[in-house]
Design a protein around this motif. Structure first.
Motif, PDB file in Angstrom:
ATOM      1  N   TYR A  17      -1.328 -10.933   0.117  1.00 56.70           N
ATOM      2  CA  TYR A  17      -0.184 -10.492   0.414  1.00 56.70           C
ATOM      3  C   TYR A  17       0.532 -10.379  -0.802  1.00 56.70           C
ATOM      4  O   TYR A  17      -0.087 -11.192  -1.623  1.00 56.70           O
ATOM      5  CB  TYR A  17       0.620 -11.073   1.259  1.00 56.70           C
ATOM      6  CG  TYR A  17       0.944 -12.790   0.952  1.00 56.70           C
ATOM      7  CD1 TYR A  17       1.853 -13.063  -0.008  1.00 56.70           C
ATOM      8  CD2 TYR A  17       0.266 -13.263   1.491  1.00 56.70           C
ATOM      9  CE1 TYR A  17       2.209 -14.438  -0.221  1.00 56.70           C
ATOM     10  CE2 TYR A  17       0.376 -14.816   0.693  1.00 56.70           C
ATOM     11  CZ  TYR A  17       1.552 -15.170   0.135  1.00 56.70           C
ATOM     12  OH  TYR A  17       1.848 -16.476  -0.306  1.00 56.70           O
ATOM     13  N   PHE A  18       1.306  -8.912  -0.900  1.00 56.10           N
ATOM     14  CA  PHE A  18       1.823  -8.588  -2.383  1.00 56.10           C
ATOM     15  C   PHE A  18       3.252  -9.060  -2.245  1.00 56.10           C
ATOM     16  O   PHE A  18       3.540  -8.290  -1.417  1.00 56.10           O
ATOM     17  CB  PHE A  18       0.508  -7.344  -2.640  1.00 56.10           C
ATOM     18  CG  PHE A  18      -0.643  -7.260  -2.518  1.00 56.10           C
ATOM     19  CD1 PHE A  18      -1.475  -7.947  -4.080  1.00 56.10           C
ATOM     20  CD2 PHE A  18      -1.470  -6.873  -1.395  1.00 56.10           C
ATOM     21  CE1 PHE A  18      -2.609  -8.258  -3.917  1.00 56.10           C
ATOM     22  CE2 PHE A  18      -2.174  -7.732  -1.734  1.00 56.10           C
ATOM     23  CZ  PHE A  18      -3.120  -7.265  -2.625  1.00 56.10           C
ATOM     24  N   VAL A  19       4.187  -9.272  -3.156  1.00 56.29           N
ATOM     25  CA  VAL A  19       5.308  -9.334  -3.446  1.00 56.29           C
ATOM     26  C   VAL A  19       5.618  -8.810  -4.352  1.00 56.29           C
ATOM     27  O   VAL A  19       5.036  -8.391  -5.349  1.00 56.29           O
ATOM     28  CB  VAL A  19       5.626 -10.246  -3.783  1.00 56.29           C
ATOM     29  CG1 VAL A  19       7.072 -10.822  -3.569  1.00 56.29           C
ATOM     30  CG2 VAL A  19       5.257 -11.393  -2.322  1.00 56.29           C
ATOM     31  N   ALA A  66       5.760   1.306  -6.065  1.00 55.19           N
ATOM     32  CA  ALA A  66       5.111   2.953  -6.225  1.00 55.19           C
ATOM     33  C   ALA A  66       3.919   2.710  -6.326  1.00 55.19           C
ATOM     34  O   ALA A  66       3.229   3.650  -5.812  1.00 55.19           O
ATOM     35  CB  ALA A  66       5.200   3.212  -7.244  1.00 55.19           C
ATOM     36  N   THR A  67       2.580   1.892  -5.917  1.00 56.30           N
ATOM     37  CA  THR A  67       1.512   1.775  -5.902  1.00 56.30           C
ATOM     38  C   THR A  67       1.020   1.630  -4.625  1.00 56.30           C
ATOM     39  O   THR A  67       0.690   0.454  -4.349  1.00 56.30           O
ATOM     40  CB  THR A  67       0.735   1.278  -7.305  1.00 56.30           C
ATOM     41  OG1 THR A  67       1.274   1.234  -8.025  1.00 56.30           O
ATOM     42  CG2 THR A  67      -1.027   0.986  -7.054  1.00 56.30           C
ATOM     43  N   PRO A  68       0.449   2.802  -4.176  1.00 54.67           N
ATOM     44  CA  PRO A  68       0.174   2.439  -2.430  1.00 54.67           C
ATOM     45  C   PRO A  68      -1.111   1.877  -2.707  1.00 54.67           C
ATOM     46  O   PRO A  68      -1.717   1.774  -3.384  1.00 54.67           O
ATOM     47  CB  PRO A  68       0.066   4.154  -1.540  1.00 54.67           C
ATOM     48  CG  PRO A  68       0.289   5.032  -2.836  1.00 54.67           C
ATOM     49  CD  PRO A  68       0.504   4.429  -4.636  1.00 54.67           C
ATOM     50  N   GLN A  69      -1.169   0.186  -2.058  1.00 57.97           N
ATOM     51  CA  GLN A  69      -2.421  -0.055  -0.923  1.00 57.97           C
ATOM     52  C   GLN A  69      -3.776   0.296   0.269  1.00 57.97           C
ATOM     53  O   GLN A  69      -2.150   0.959   0.982  1.00 57.97           O
ATOM     54  CB  GLN A  69      -2.447  -1.342  -1.227  1.00 57.97           C
ATOM     55  CG  GLN A  69      -1.545  -2.721  -2.189  1.00 57.97           C
ATOM     56  CD  GLN A  69      -1.985  -2.533  -3.527  1.00 57.97           C
ATOM     57  OE1 GLN A  69      -3.503  -2.894  -3.496  1.00 57.97           O
ATOM     58  NE2 GLN A  69      -1.883  -2.725  -4.639  1.00 57.97           N
ATOM     59  N   GLY A  73      -4.274  -5.464   3.997  1.00 51.69           N
ATOM     60  CA  GLY A  73      -3.153  -6.769   3.163  1.00 51.69           C
ATOM     61  C   GLY A  73      -1.729  -6.203   3.848  1.00 51.69           C
ATOM     62  O   GLY A  73      -1.764  -5.679   4.699  1.00 51.69           O
ATOM     63  N   ILE A  74      -0.859  -7.008   3.517  1.00 48.13           N
ATOM     64  CA  ILE A  74       0.706  -7.375   3.534  1.00 48.13           C
ATOM     65  C   ILE A  74       1.812  -6.654   2.284  1.00 48.13           C
ATOM     66  O   ILE A  74       1.560  -7.474   1.740  1.00 48.13           O
ATOM     67  CB  ILE A  74       1.121  -8.667   4.049  1.00 48.13           C
ATOM     68  CG1 ILE A  74       0.450  -9.149   5.348  1.00 48.13           C
ATOM     69  CG2 ILE A  74       2.916  -8.651   4.345  1.00 48.13           C
ATOM     70  CD1 ILE A  74       0.499  -9.738   5.997  1.00 48.13           C
ATOM     71  N   ASP A  75       2.776  -6.183   2.600  1.00 45.82           N
ATOM     72  CA  ASP A  75       3.300  -5.721   1.283  1.00 45.82           C
ATOM     73  C   ASP A  75       4.694  -6.560   1.766  1.00 45.82           C
ATOM     74  O   ASP A  75       5.552  -6.509   2.454  1.00 45.82           O
ATOM     75  CB  ASP A  75       3.452  -4.436   1.056  1.00 45.82           C
ATOM     76  CG  ASP A  75       2.337  -3.288   0.726  1.00 45.82           C
ATOM     77  OD1 ASP A  75       1.308  -3.862  -0.195  1.00 45.82           O
ATOM     78  OD2 ASP A  75       1.906  -3.227   1.323  1.00 45.82           O
ATOM     79  N   VAL A  76       5.206  -7.918   0.988  1.00 40.23           N
ATOM     80  CA  VAL A  76       5.971  -8.302   0.898  1.00 40.23           C
ATOM     81  C   VAL A  76       7.226  -7.474  -0.133  1.00 40.23           C
ATOM     82  O   VAL A  76       7.004  -6.989  -1.025  1.00 40.23           O
ATOM     83  CB  VAL A  76       6.429  -9.563   0.327  1.00 40.23           C
ATOM     84  CG1 VAL A  76       7.593 -10.048   0.737  1.00 40.23           C
ATOM     85  CG2 VAL A  76       5.008 -10.341   1.615  1.00 40.23           C
TER      86      VAL A  76
END
Length: 184
Positions: A17-19, A66-69, A73-76
């Motif tokens: 996960y990315f915050v 602004a940088t799509p993954q 994963g999970i975006d916080v």
């Protein structure tokens, strides 16, 4: 058909996960982005610590929204939410139904956890913030609401606490989606 992350596509069964590096715009007095981040990490550790589930969550770091993954994963993120909505979580990108053994499921590619950008009335050090993060991460992992008094029920009917955030129903739910070898 369940929606869930494909554990076989994750290195060592670990979902990262990315915050959002920007963090919230407003914080309560005495609060900090480091504290918010700590509570999010503790919420993820709650789900990661279920011994009958193979799924593990790992902190992937801070990210630029602004940088799509494209990897699982999970975006916080911190954003404006409609009135009455505290936070929300769930899958944002799915693949076509897949087969694993006798099980058919819809693989989640990306999920999101959205927290209010104004946290001045919901400090990270409150039980309410932590329990909301655990609940919404559950949705991001593929869990739905439950009728029991577990963390996956509504805030009003929830009977879990920060010291014991998951109830038996939560543990069974995550273990059914991501069973450890000895779960059955």
């Amino acid at each position: 058909i369940y929606e869930k992350f494909d554990l076989d596509a994750l290195p060592n069964g670990t979902l990262y996960y990315f915050v959002s590096e920007g963090g919230p715009e407003s914080l309560a007095a005495g609060d900090s982005f480091a504290s918010v981040l700590s509570e999010i990490r503790m919420a993820a550790k709650t789900w990661s610590g279920v011994p009958t589930s193979r799924l593990r969550l790992g902190f992937g770091g801070l990210s630029d929204p602004a940088t799509p993954q494209s990897s699982p994963g999970i975006d916080v993120v911190f954003d404006e939410l409609p009135p009455g909505l505290i936070a929300m979580g769930g899958p944002t990108t799915r693949a076509d139904a897949a087969q694993a053994g006798e099980e058919t499921f819809v693989p989640i590619i990306r999920s999101i956890l959205v927290l209010q950008k104004d946290l001045s009335q919901r400090p990270s050090y409150s039980d309410a913030f932590f329990m909301t993060a655990v609940h919404e991460l559950g949705h991001a992992l593929g869990l739905q609401h439950t009728m029991t008094s577990s963390v996956m029920s509504t805030q009003v009917t929830r009977a879990t606490t920060k010291s014991k955030p998951l109830a038996v129903d939560d543990i069974a739910g995550i273990s059914l989606l991501y069973p450890a070898a000895d779960f059955a």
